[in-house]
Design a protein around this motif. Structure first.
Motif: not given
Length: 212
Positions: A31, A34-35, A45, A52-53
């Motif tokens: 995650a 990605q973020l 972030t 959540e991701a």
């Protein structure tokens, strides 16, 4: 948080606690890739957004990490480890090639590892910079490992009579700086060239530095 929460023990759904922990940790790192590596980036972030991701809870986050900076630190090392593994694999399979072909092959393996996923490029060259003295030290430490790898390869080339017999400490540092700078600028869209053109130019630079 001064102490991490206690991790569960025993088996659940056929998996040991250590296996479940490793899976959760990897979900957080996936995650974060990605973020941090795409949008919104590390500085925008939050822990809640990362959880959540990842599809996990904040409680599970604090079982694995203390801060988001810890996640970025681990992710930066992971990206470098992927690139290093690609380079070592290439070195292990090109020992009999002439050095011009050998280093071209090796450097393409390095570039392929980083550029295979634009998020890796952003983690390696953008998001890690200026976060904290700790991460700046980590970034420079990993760069020093790349410099030492270049120096070791230069020493091997000297033994084979393919490179001039001299101290390559400054040369290796200058080359790694060129690699980082050019790949960063290319990934940011500031250099109008294909990846093959970028790699070819860097290989020519390396060979020019090593040739007698």
């Amino acid at each position: 948080m001064e102490q991490r929460l206690r991790r569960p023990t025993g088996r659940y759904a056929g998996k040991a606690a250590s296996e479940r922990q490793a899976e959760r940790r990897q979900r957080f790192l996936d995650a974060a890739l990605q973020l941090f590596g795409d949008a919104p980036g590390y500085r925008s972030t939050s822990v809640a957004a990362l959880c959540e991701a990842a599809g996990l809870s904040t409680r599970q986050f604090y079982e694995e990490f203390r801060t988001l900076e810890d996640v970025l630190a681990v992710l930066h090392l992971q990206v470098n480890d992927w690139a290093q593994a690609a380079v070592l694999d290439a070195l292990g399979t090109t020992g009999d090639l002439p050095f011009a072909e050998r280093y071209g092959f090796v450097f393409r393996a390095y570039a392929a590892s980083l550029t295979s996923d634009p998020r890796r490029m952003r983690i390696a060259f953008t998001e890690i910079v200026g976060v904290s003295p700790r991460l700046d030290e980590q970034r420079l430490s990993r760069r020093a490992r790349w410099v030492e790898l270049i120096r070791a390869e230069a020493a091997s080339a000297v033994e084979r009579g393919e490179a001039a017999d001299r101290d390559y400490r400054i040369t290796a540092a200058a080359f790694i700086g060129s690699v980082n700078g050019l790949l960063h600028d290319w990934s940011a869209g500031w250099v109008d060239a294909t990846l093959d053109e970028i790699v070819d130019e860097l290989v020519r630079l390396l060979l020019a530095l090593l040739r007698p």
